[in-house]
Design a protein around this motif. Structure first.
Motif, PDB file in Angstrom:
ATOM      1  N   SER A  33       0.830  -1.194   0.000  1.00  0.00           N
ATOM      2  CA  SER A  33       0.000   0.000   0.000  1.00  0.00           C
ATOM      3  C   SER A  33       0.877   1.263   0.000  1.00  0.00           C
ATOM      4  O   SER A  33       0.615   2.225  -0.725  1.00  0.00           O
ATOM      5  CB  SER A  33      -0.929  -0.065   1.215  1.00  0.00           C
ATOM      6  OG  SER A  33      -1.414   1.208   1.513  1.00  0.00           O
ATOM      7  N   ARG A  34       1.972   1.210   0.772  1.00  0.00           N
ATOM      8  CA  ARG A  34       2.909   2.348   0.784  1.00  0.00           C
ATOM      9  C   ARG A  34       3.521   2.547  -0.606  1.00  0.00           C
ATOM     10  O   ARG A  34       3.672   3.678  -1.086  1.00  0.00           O
ATOM     11  CB  ARG A  34       4.050   2.073   1.776  1.00  0.00           C
ATOM     12  CG  ARG A  34       3.727   2.401   3.224  1.00  0.00           C
ATOM     13  CD  ARG A  34       3.920   3.905   3.502  1.00  0.00           C
ATOM     14  NE  ARG A  34       5.316   4.280   3.402  1.00  0.00           N
ATOM     15  CZ  ARG A  34       6.213   4.106   4.369  1.00  0.00           C
ATOM     16  NH1 ARG A  34       5.844   3.607   5.524  1.00  0.00           N
ATOM     17  NH2 ARG A  34       7.463   4.464   4.194  1.00  0.00           N
ATOM     18  N   ARG A  76       2.222   1.653  -3.408  1.00  0.00           N
ATOM     19  CA  ARG A  76       1.186   2.147  -4.311  1.00  0.00           C
ATOM     20  C   ARG A  76       1.009   3.660  -4.152  1.00  0.00           C
ATOM     21  O   ARG A  76       0.769   4.375  -5.122  1.00  0.00           O
ATOM     22  CB  ARG A  76      -0.136   1.400  -4.049  1.00  0.00           C
ATOM     23  CG  ARG A  76      -0.839   0.974  -5.326  1.00  0.00           C
ATOM     24  CD  ARG A  76      -1.978   0.001  -5.072  1.00  0.00           C
ATOM     25  NE  ARG A  76      -1.603  -1.395  -5.277  1.00  0.00           N
ATOM     26  CZ  ARG A  76      -1.660  -2.343  -4.348  1.00  0.00           C
ATOM     27  NH1 ARG A  76      -2.082  -2.075  -3.112  1.00  0.00           N
ATOM     28  NH2 ARG A  76      -1.304  -3.572  -4.651  1.00  0.00           N
ATOM     29  N   ASP A  77       1.197   4.128  -2.934  1.00  0.00           N
ATOM     30  CA  ASP A  77       1.143   5.583  -2.715  1.00  0.00           C
ATOM     31  C   ASP A  77       2.241   6.289  -3.512  1.00  0.00           C
ATOM     32  O   ASP A  77       2.064   7.401  -4.002  1.00  0.00           O
ATOM     33  CB  ASP A  77       1.341   5.906  -1.220  1.00  0.00           C
ATOM     34  CG  ASP A  77       0.141   5.499  -0.384  1.00  0.00           C
ATOM     35  OD1 ASP A  77      -0.931   5.236  -0.985  1.00  0.00           O
ATOM     36  OD2 ASP A  77       0.273   5.423   0.848  1.00  0.00           O
ATOM     37  N   GLY A 109       1.626   4.463  -7.659  1.00  0.00           N
ATOM     38  CA  GLY A 109       0.302   4.282  -8.256  1.00  0.00           C
ATOM     39  C   GLY A 109       0.223   2.978  -9.007  1.00  0.00           C
ATOM     40  O   GLY A 109       0.641   1.937  -8.509  1.00  0.00           O
ATOM     41  N   GLU A 168      11.243   8.998  -6.304  1.00  0.00           N
ATOM     42  CA  GLU A 168      10.411   7.805  -6.111  1.00  0.00           C
ATOM     43  C   GLU A 168      11.256   6.615  -5.641  1.00  0.00           C
ATOM     44  O   GLU A 168      10.819   5.839  -4.787  1.00  0.00           O
ATOM     45  CB  GLU A 168       9.667   7.452  -7.409  1.00  0.00           C
ATOM     46  CG  GLU A 168       8.485   8.375  -7.668  1.00  0.00           C
ATOM     47  CD  GLU A 168       7.595   7.915  -8.842  1.00  0.00           C
ATOM     48  OE1 GLU A 168       6.700   8.674  -9.207  1.00  0.00           O
ATOM     49  OE2 GLU A 168       7.812   6.786  -9.370  1.00  0.00           O
TER      50      GLU A 168
END
Lengths: 462, 462
Positions: free
Chosen positions: B8-9, B11-12, B15, B51
C-alpha cells in the motif's frame, strides 16, 4: 605520547630502523607545502609488508596513530601527523618486485620512486608515463590519486594501478586485484585505496600498467594574446580527439617566472606546451599539423616544433621548474598551491575570474595547468610567518574552490585532500555522500588510527 | 512475504506502476542465462530518483529485500531475486537528462539503454563507445562494470562513468562525483558503486564520458591455422601500442556457428576481427598496415579490409550474433556463459587448456574473446532440465576459473559476480580482502536488503 612499551615492540620489529631523533622526527612533520602538523613520536622504516603488518598490529594494540610517509613531496599536508604517533616511512621498501614486459605491467614496493622506476624500465622499451613533477614514491602517488602532465593521454593513478597490497587497520595484508586488465569480480577495492591517503590502510606494493615507449615523439610551443584564445584551442583539440600526450598552459606570470629562473626566453604571454606520441614520425607530424591548424585559427602565434630530445628536455625542464621558479619570485617563501579541475567548457571562465581575483591581491599567483583535463594550479609564494599572507592565500583558495564547485568541478584535481581541502569536502559531495565516506572509514578503521585527521573532518574539529 | 501494508505504501509512491501480476513477476525472476531465483512479490517501476528514495525508505522500514532490474540482459543472475521482496524496475527512468557536447559528457537516467543513447547522440558528432553486445541499460552496465568489444581502446564502465546518483540503503540520494575529468577529493565512491551490482545502493542517474566520433573507421578480418598464432598476433599488436578500437577472437567452433546462423561464409578457422578508429583515412590505413604486417608474420591468412559502413555492419552483426548462433547449435537450449580474464602472456595457454577440456566434454563451447584485454567467453548451450548438462557446465567453469586464477587472472572479466561467480570470490581475493568487502557491505547496508545474496556469500550459504 607513544609508550615505551610500544617503542620496544617496534624495535623488536625494525631494530635500528626505528628512530626517535629530533631531526628525523622534524623531517617527518613537514612536506613541500605551507602545511604543518606536529612531530611524530617516532619514525619507523619497515623493509617488508610483513614488517608493516607487525607495526600496524602493535600500534593498533596500543591505540597509537600511524601516518605513512614517502618522498615528502605531498602538497596538501597528507604526511604531516596531527596527533603525533608513529610515522611509517616506506622509502626502504624500494624494490622492483617483478617486471612482466609481455603483459606491460610491473610490481613494485611502495617506496619506489617514479624516476627509479623509469630508470629501471629504460632498456625494456616500456615506460610508466605518469609525471606529477616531483620524484614522488609510487605508493604516495597512488595514495593521493596523483596524475600530472600526461594524464590527458594516459590517465591518472586511478587508471594506472592494476592491484595493490595494502595493510589494513587490523594488521592483515590484502591484495586488491590481479594482473588481469579488467575485472568485474566484486567491489573495486583497488580504486577505494587509491586516493584514500593512507586513512584506510597502508599501501605496501603496487602492480602498475606500463605502456610501450612511443616510436616517435614530437613537441611544440606556441603563445597567445589572451588566455581565452589558448583555452579555446585546448577545447577544440580535445573535442576533435587529437591524441595529445601533454597539453600544458602557463600564464604570462608563470612564463615570466620560468624565464627568470630557467634562463629561457619565451614571450611573456600565455603559452601552450604540447607533446605528441605516435607510431611513426608521420603519425606525430599529422597530430602536430592538426594542432597547428587549430592554434592558428584561435589566433595563436609561433607554433614552434621542439622535436629533438634536447629541445624537448629543455622545454619540459622549464615546465617542471615552474614550482621553484614561482618560489624564486619571492626569496625565502613557501608555496601555497591550489588545485581545481572543472569541465573544460568552463575552464576559460574559471581562469579569467581567478586572474581577476589575483589582480586585486598583494600575492603573486603564477598559473600552470594540465588544461586538457580542465585542471590548473596557482603557485602562490607566501611568507609562512605572515598572517596576512596566509589569510589572503586562504581567501583566494576559498573563492577559487567556490567557483570550481559552482561549475560542477572539484576542489582537488590531483593533489588530494590532506589537511588543505578538508573544509571543502562537505560542500563538494554533500552531507549524505560524506556520511557514506565516514561509514567506510568507520568500518575499515574503527579505532581511527590510520592517518587520523585527514580527508574527513574529525568530530571535534567540524 | 511482502506485507499488504508495504504494498500500500509503494502504491502511494508509484500508483499503477506497482504490479503484482504473475507474468510481470515471472519476467523479473529471469535473465538471459541459466540462473534462476524466486519470483519477487511485486515489481515497482519508479519514474524518478525521488520515487526510488521513497521506495527504498519504505522497503527498509518493512525489512523487505530490493533487487534492481534493467533490461534483464544480465548473464550471472544479478537481477534474479533470491529472497523475494520487491523488484525495482528502472526502465521507466529513461530520460537523457543533459548532453554537454563541449565537455564530451552526458547525464542520463539509469534506465536509458546503450542503443537509445547512441541514437540520441547520432547528430552530435559524439559517441558512447562501450558495447557489451546486449542493449543493456546504462545503470545495469555500471552495476556490473560491463565493457565489451571496444574496451581495449575506450576502457570499461569503470572508466566511462564520471559520476553517479545513487539511492543508498537508508533512502538518501548521493551524487558520487562531478563533471570534472579527474578528482582527488576523497574516497572514490563512483568506482565503489560501479560493479557493486546493486548490493550497496540503486543507481538512478549516470554522468558518462563521451568520445568524438572518429573521422575515419576501418575494419578487417583474417584467419589462422591455430589459436596460438592468432593470440601471438594480439600480443604483438598490444605490445606495440597500435591503437586498435576492437580486436575480437572467434574460435573455429564459433565461426562455424556464426556461418550457420548468420549465413556468412568465413573459413571455419580461428579468426580475428579488427576495427581501427583514427583522425584520417591515412591514419587508420597506417594502423591497419601495421596490423597486417604482424598478422602475416604470425602465419595469418587473408587479411581482408572491410571498410565500407555496410561491410563493417555485417561483420559486427555476425560477431554480435555469436550468442544466439551458439544457442542455435542446440535448439531449445539456454546459455551457460563463462567469463575469465588473464594477463595477455597467458592467454594462449589458458585458451589451449580450456579447449582441451572441452574436447573431452559432451558439451559444445564456442569461444569468443575481447582478446586485447585477455578476456574470453565460452557460450555453452545447455538443456536447463538436464542435471548432467548443468553439472558438466559447472565442472568446465570451475576448471576454467581455477586455471585463470592460477595465471593471476580474474573469475569475471566483465559479466560480474551475481549468483554465478560467488563461489570463486574467496579464492580470488583471499579471506582478508573478502572481509573488507563484507565490512563495506555491512557499513552501507546494515539490514542486508539491497540485492541480498549476490556478490558476497551470505552467512547461512557459505
Amino acid at each position: 605520547m607513544t609508550s615505551e612499551a610500544l617503542l620496544s615492540r617496534l624495535r623488536d620489529v625494525a631494530g635500528d630502523r626505528l628512530s626517535t631523533g629530533t631531526a628525523v622526527r622534524e623531517h617527518h612533520s613537514r612536506s613541500e607545502s605551507h602545511h604543518h602538523g606536529v612531530l611524530p613520536d617516532a619514525v619507523v622504516f619497515p623493509a617488508s609488508t610483513a614488517e608493516v603488518q607487525a607495526i600496524v598490529a602493535a600500534c593498533a594494540e596500543y591505540r597509537c596513530p600511524m601516518t605513512a610517509f614517502g618522498a615528502g613531496s605531498s602538497l596538501e599536508g597528507h604526511v604531516v601527523p596531527v596527533h603525533g604517533g608513529i610515522s611509517v616511512d616506506l622509502t626502504r621498501m624500494n624494490r622492483i618486485v617483478r617486471l612482466n614486459a609481455e603483459d606491460l605491467d610491473v610490481t613494485v614496493e611502495a617506496g619506489v620512486t617514479r624516476k627509479q622506476l623509469e630508470k629501471h624500465l629504460r632498456s625494456s622499451g616500456l615506460m610508466f608515463p605518469l609525471d606529477p613533477g616531483a620524484d614522488a614514491t609510487l605508493g604516495g602517488m597512488a595514495s593521493t590519486r596523483a596524475s600530472g602532465t600526461t594524464a590527458v593521454r594516459y590517465g591518472t593513478m586511478r587508471d594506472a594501478v592494476l592491484a595493490l597490497t595494502v595493510v589494513t587497520a587490523n594488521g592483515r595484508a590484502i591484495r586488491t586485484g590481479s594482473r588481469a586488465r579488467k575485472s568485474s569480480a566484486g567491489y573495486d577495492l583497488t580504486r577505494l585505496f587509491v586516493g584514500a591517503e593512507g586513512t584506510l590502510g597502508i599501501i605496501t606494493e603496487l602492480t602498475l600498467r606500463l605502456h610501450g615507449r612511443p616510436e616517435a615523439v614530437a613537441a611544440a610551443t606556441c603563445w597567445f594574446d589572451s588566455i581565452d584564445d589558448a583555452v579555446a584551442s585546448v577545447i577544440a583539440i580535445i573535442q576533435l580527439g587529437i591524441p595529445v600526450a601533454r597539453i600544458e598552459l602557463l600564464d604570462e606570470v608563470q612564463v615570466d617566472a620560468v624565464n627568470r629562473h630557467s634562463r629561457t626566453s619565451y614571450p611573456a604571454a600565455p603559452m601552450l606546451f604540447f607533446e605528441f606520441h605516435g607510431l611513426s614520425a608521420a603519425n606525430v607530424a599529422e597530430h602536430a599539423a592538426e594542432v597547428s591548424g587549430i592554434v592558428e585559427a584561435q589566433n595563436g602565434h609561433d607554433f614552434t616544433r621542439a622535436d629533438s630530445p634536447e629541445a624537448r628536455a629543455a622545454m619540459w625542464q622549464a615546465r617542471h621548474d615552474a614550482f621553484h621558479a614561482s618560489l624564486a619570485l619571492r626569496p625565502g617563501s613557501r608555496a601555497w598551491t591550489t588545485d581545481v579541475c572543472v569541465p573544460i567548457s568552463r575552464l576559460a571562465d574559471c581562469i579569467r575570474e581567478t586572474k581577476a581575483d589575483l589582480a586585486t591581491s598583494h600575492l603573486l599567483g603564477p598559473l600552470v595547468g594540465h588544461v586538457g583535463d580542465g585542471n590548473f594550479h596557482l603557485i602562490m609564494p607566501v611568507d609562512p610567518a605572515s598572517a596576512e599572507d596566509l589569510a589572503e592565500a586562504e581567501r583566494i583558495t576559498d573563492r577559487l574552490v567556490e567557483r570550481a564547485l559552482a561549475m560542477d568541478g572539484t576542489c582537488s584535481g590531483e593533489h588530494g585532500v590532506g589537511l588543505g581541502k578538508m573544509r571543502f569536502l562537505e560542500q563538494e559531495h554533500g552531507p549524505a555522500a560524506l556520511d557514506v565516506m565516514r561509514a567506510i572509514k568507520q568500518a575499515l578503521d574503527p579505532l581511527n588510527l590510520m592517518n587520523p585527521g585527514k580527508i574527513l573532518p574529525e568530530a571535534g574539529s567540524r
